[in-house]
Enzyme design. Structure first.
Site, short mmCIF file in Angstrom:
data_model
loop_
_atom_site.label_atom_id
_atom_site.label_comp_id
_atom_site.label_asym_id
_atom_site.label_seq_id
_atom_site.Cartn_x
_atom_site.Cartn_y
_atom_site.Cartn_z
N CYS A 124 0.84 -1.20 0.00
CA CYS A 124 0.00 0.00 0.00
C CYS A 124 0.87 1.25 0.00
O CYS A 124 2.05 1.20 -0.41
CB CYS A 124 -0.98 0.02 1.16
SG CYS A 124 -2.34 1.19 0.88
N ASP A 193 -4.17 1.10 9.82
CA ASP A 193 -5.37 1.93 9.97
C ASP A 193 -5.89 1.84 11.39
O ASP A 193 -6.56 2.75 11.87
CB ASP A 193 -6.44 1.50 8.98
CG ASP A 193 -6.09 2.00 7.61
OD1 ASP A 193 -5.28 1.35 6.93
OD2 ASP A 193 -6.59 3.08 7.24
#
Ligand code: RUB
Length: 319
Positions: A124, A193
C-alpha cells in the site's frame, strides 16, 4: 468546507489513515472559524453535525474518530462562541502538528531496523511506513525495496513514485507475487489503519496474507503506526468495522452486468493477528504487539477508570 473534505475522504482523494485524520482536524478548525451563530449552543450543535459528517466518511481508520474526538473534547467547559472557536483551533492545530511530529519520530526509529544491503517489502502507500524507508535512505544506507501493486486502487503506484524520486532501487510486483519473493526479503514494513488492544493490526487488504508469507519465511514483520491509530474501544470488545468499497473498483459495472451469478467483493482492509507481527513502531518507541494496551492506557488515557465508566454507561450499573 466540511462537505468538501468529507467527499474527498470518501472518494479517497484524501487517503491513508494519518492524512485522513489531519484533514478532518483541519476541516473542523476551518468550519469553526466560519460558523455564524451568536450562541454557544448553536455553535456546539453545528460542530457536532460537522463531526458526524466526517465520521461517516470511511469506517476503518481509527485515526479518524480519534482525531475528531480529540478536537471536539476541547469544547468541554467553553463559555462563549469565541472561546469555543479558539479551543477548536488550538486543539486541531496541536493534533496536526503532533501527527506530523509522530510520523517524523517513527521514521527515525523505524529506519534503524533497516540495515545496509537489506531487501524491504512494503504494501500500500503508508506515510509512516515509507517514512522509515526514506529515512534509512537519507541516512546513506543502500538497500532495495519490493512494492506491491495494491489492487484494486493501485496505491503501490504512489509508493513507487515516492521511492523512485528518493533514489531508492525498487521492484514493483503484483500482489500475488509476494510469496514468490519472500525468501529474498529481510524485512516487511507496513502502516496501519487501526491497532487493537490485543495487538492485531488492521491495514490495507492483502496485508494479512503478506504477514502469513513473512511468518512462514521467518521474515520480520514491522508495523509503523502513530499512537492515535490504536483503538481504545476494542477494550470493550468493539470490533473495527471493515470497509467494503464499491465492486466497480474491482470489475467495471458493465462487465458485471453480464455475470448475474457473480458477486464481486471488494473489502478494503484486513486484520493481521498479533502473532504475525514482530514490532510496532510508534512515536513513543517500538513495542511488541502484546504491549498495545500500554499505549491505549498511557497515551490515549484509557485506564481502569475510563474502562469502567464506559462499560457501565453501555450496560448499566452491575446488580
Ligand atoms: C491506506 C492504508 C495505509 C494506512 C496507513 O488505505 O491501508 O497502509 O492507512 O497509512 P487507503 P499512513 O488507501 O484505503 O486509505 O501511514 O499514511 O497513515
Amino acid at each position: 468546507m466540511i462537505t468538501e473534505t468529507a467527499e474527498k475522504i470518501r472518494s479517497m482523494e484524501i487517503r491513508g489513515a494519518g492524512r485522513i485524520a489531519r484533514s478532518a482536524a483541519a476541516a473542523l478548525r476551518d468550519y469553526a472559524a466560519e460558523i455564524e451563530t451568536p450562541d454557544l449552543e448553536g455553535f456546539v450543535s453545528g460542530m457536532e453535525r460537522a463531526a458526524e459528517m466526517l465520521l461517516e466518511t470511511r469506517p476503518t481508520a481509527v485515526s479518524l474518530p480519534n482525531a475528531i474526538h480529540t478536537v471536539m473534547a476541547s469544547l468541554a467547559g467553553s463559555q462563549t462562541v469565541k472561546d469555543a472557536r479558539e479551543r477548536i483551533t488550538r486543539s486541531a492545530n496541536e493534533f496536526i502538528l503532533g501527527s506530523e511530529q509522530a510520523v517524523d519520530r517513527i521514521a527515525a526509529i523505524g529506519a534503524r531496523h533497516i540495515r545496509e544491503g537489506d531487501t524491504v517489502l512494503t504494501h500500500c502507500n503508508s506515510e509512516a511506513a515509507l517514512g522509515c524507508i526514506l529515512e534509512a535512505a537519507r541516512s546513506g544506507k543502500e538497500f532495495e525495496v519490493f512494492a506491491t501493486e495494491v489492487r484494486p486502487r493501485n496505491q503501490g503506484l504512489l509508493t513507487i513514485h515516492v521511492l523512485n524520486d528518493a533514489g531508492v532501487r525498487t521492484n514493483y510486483i503484483v500482489d500475488s507475487a509476494v510469496r514468490s519473493f519472500m525468501n529474498d526479503v529481510d524485512l516487511v514494513v507496513v502502516g496501519a489503519d487501526a491497532v487493537t488492544v490485543n495487538g492485531a493490526v488492521v491495514n490495507k487488504i492483502g496485508t494479512s496474507q503478506i504477514a502469513l508469507a513473512a511468518h512462514e519465511a521467518r521474515t520480520p514483520f514491522m508495523v509503523a503506526a502513530e499512537t492515535y491509530k490504536f483503538a481504545p474501544r476494542t477494550l470493550l470488545g468493539e470490533l473495527i468495522a471493515m470497509e467494503e468499497r464499491d465492486s466497480g473498483e474491482v470489475l467495471p459495472r458493465e462487465l458485471q452486468a453480464d455475470l448475474p451469478l457473480v458477486r464481486v467483493r471488494n473489502p478494503a482492509f484486513d486484520v493481521t493477528p498479533a502473532e504475525y507481527v514482530d514490532l510496532i513502531v510508534t512515536e513513543k518507541g517500538a513495542i511488541p504487539p502484546q504491549m498495545a494496551y500500554i499505549i491505549i492506557r498511557d497515551y490515549l488515557g484509557w485506564g481502569l477508570e475510563e474502562f469502567n465508566r464506559e462499560f457501565v454507561s453501555r450496560r448499566g450499573e452491575p446488580e
